[in-house]
Write an enzyme that holds these catalytic residues in place. Structure first.
Site, PDB file in Angstrom:
ATOM      1  N   ASP A   1      94.391  12.195  17.092  1.00 32.42           N
ATOM      2  CA  ASP A   1      92.952  12.465  17.194  1.00 32.42           C
ATOM      3  C   ASP A   1      92.224  11.436  16.349  1.00 32.42           C
ATOM      4  O   ASP A   1      92.626  11.164  15.211  1.00 32.42           O
ATOM      5  CB  ASP A   1      92.667  13.886  16.682  1.00 32.42           C
ATOM      6  CG  ASP A   1      91.272  14.386  17.022  1.00 32.42           C
ATOM      7  OD1 ASP A   1      90.302  13.683  16.690  1.00 32.42           O
ATOM      8  OD2 ASP A   1      91.156  15.481  17.607  1.00 32.42           O
TER       9      ASP A   1
ATOM     10  N   ARG B   1      94.472  20.475  31.772  1.00 35.41           N
ATOM     11  CA  ARG B   1      93.648  19.520  31.047  1.00 35.41           C
ATOM     12  C   ARG B   1      94.343  18.150  30.920  1.00 35.41           C
ATOM     13  O   ARG B   1      94.881  17.644  31.913  1.00 35.41           O
ATOM     14  CB  ARG B   1      93.243  20.115  29.690  1.00 35.41           C
ATOM     15  CG  ARG B   1      92.265  21.312  29.869  1.00 35.41           C
ATOM     16  CD  ARG B   1      92.044  22.096  28.592  1.00 35.41           C
ATOM     17  NE  ARG B   1      91.377  21.347  27.547  1.00 35.41           N
ATOM     18  CZ  ARG B   1      90.046  21.255  27.405  1.00 35.41           C
ATOM     19  NH1 ARG B   1      89.229  21.850  28.258  1.00 35.41           N
ATOM     20  NH2 ARG B   1      89.522  20.571  26.384  1.00 35.41           N
TER      21      ARG B   1
ATOM     22  N   TYR C   1      93.578  21.538  11.066  1.00 37.05           N
ATOM     23  CA  TYR C   1      93.897  20.785  12.287  1.00 37.05           C
ATOM     24  C   TYR C   1      94.036  19.297  12.008  1.00 37.05           C
ATOM     25  O   TYR C   1      95.000  18.659  12.437  1.00 37.05           O
ATOM     26  CB  TYR C   1      92.810  21.028  13.334  1.00 37.05           C
ATOM     27  CG  TYR C   1      92.847  20.070  14.494  1.00 37.05           C
ATOM     28  CD1 TYR C   1      93.771  20.239  15.525  1.00 37.05           C
ATOM     29  CD2 TYR C   1      91.972  18.978  14.552  1.00 37.05           C
ATOM     30  CE1 TYR C   1      93.810  19.338  16.601  1.00 37.05           C
ATOM     31  CE2 TYR C   1      92.004  18.089  15.612  1.00 37.05           C
ATOM     32  CZ  TYR C   1      92.933  18.272  16.623  1.00 37.05           C
ATOM     33  OH  TYR C   1      92.971  17.382  17.667  1.00 37.05           O
TER      34      TYR C   1
END
Length: 255
Positions: A148, A22, A161
């Site tokens: 993120d 990925r 997370y």
């Protein structure tokens, strides 16, 4: 005082965690194409990591190595820095890319899940930085952490997370101060790049994904290459940038 090596001379080395597949694999390919020697980290994806290393070594012999470790295991993590340095006897770039990602709805959240997410997303990056900072200082190198965009937005059912990624962002800013002026520390925050591997095909899932894309000003998913090129920029070209986070999200974080 040794200055940052031009990667085109075949000496500069990048270590990428979670690089077998990925986005991590694309980062490995991008740095390799730019002239770096590459150390690929994997845990459960050794077959994929070895295949990628073989592919890159066929392009440039002796340019790529593989190290394997469970980043959530304290003993395995403690010896990883030495294993990395033994590959090429130097390091110019550390990319903390490895990450566990799965939902943890509050009613069913467990201590095991919390520790897994915090260890893979935050603790591993911190202690790898500790182990590898002396080598990075020697080469005037850099650390790039993959965070993120949802850290600032929040994600229902992903609190553990997003908290772990928030810790990684805080580490980026703190280490940028602590390791200056010899080592630069930055972060890249991907938006919608690849759908999670646990995603199940369904009409509802298709509708959710279409809704996500409709909220992206650029109107499409990003690609792993978008992330890899940004990481390379921070490592190779951004010599006066440290402590920053670059969002690569097609404008999604605008609201």
């Amino acid at each position: 005082m040794t200055e940052h090596t031009d990667p085109t001379d075949g000496q500069a080395v990048v270590f990428i965690t979670g690089a077998a597949r990925r986005i991590g694999a694309e980062i490995a390919r991008t740095f390799h194409q730019a002239g770096y020697r590459v150390v690929i980290h994997c845990h459960r994806s050794r077959t994929d990591a070895d295949a990628l290393a073989l592919q890159l070594n066929e392009i440039r012999a002796g340019s790529t190595s593989v190290v394997s470790a469970d980043l959530t295991d304290e003993h395995a993590l403690s010896g990883l820095g030495d294993a990395v340095l033994s590959c090429h006897q130097r390091l110019d770039v550390l990319v903390n890319n490895a990450s566990s990602f799965y939902p943890t709805p509050l009613p069913s959240l467990t201590q095991v899940q919390w520790l897994d997410l915090m260890n893979s997303n935050a603790r591993a990056g911190l202690f790898l930085a500790q182990q590898l900072a002396p080598a990075l200082s020697t080469t005037a190198g850099s650390i790039i952490n993959l965070t993120d965009i949802n850290v600032s937005r929040g994600m229902a059912e992903f609190s553990a997370y997003t908290m772990a990624k928030a810790a990684l962002g805080a580490m980026t800013r703190s280490l940028a101060r602590e390791l200056a002026p010899r080592v630069r520390v930055n972060a890249v925050s991907p938006g919608a790049i690849l759908w999670p591997e646990h995603t199940q095909a369904s009409a509802a899932q298709d509708a959710e994904q279409a809704g996500i894309i409709s909220g992206i000003p650029l109107g499409r998913l990003g690609t792993p290459a978008d992330i890899a090129r940004t990481v390379l920029f921070l490592a190779r070209d951004a010599t006066y940038i440290t402590g920053q986070n670059i969002r690569v999200d097609g404008g999604r974080a605008l609201g």
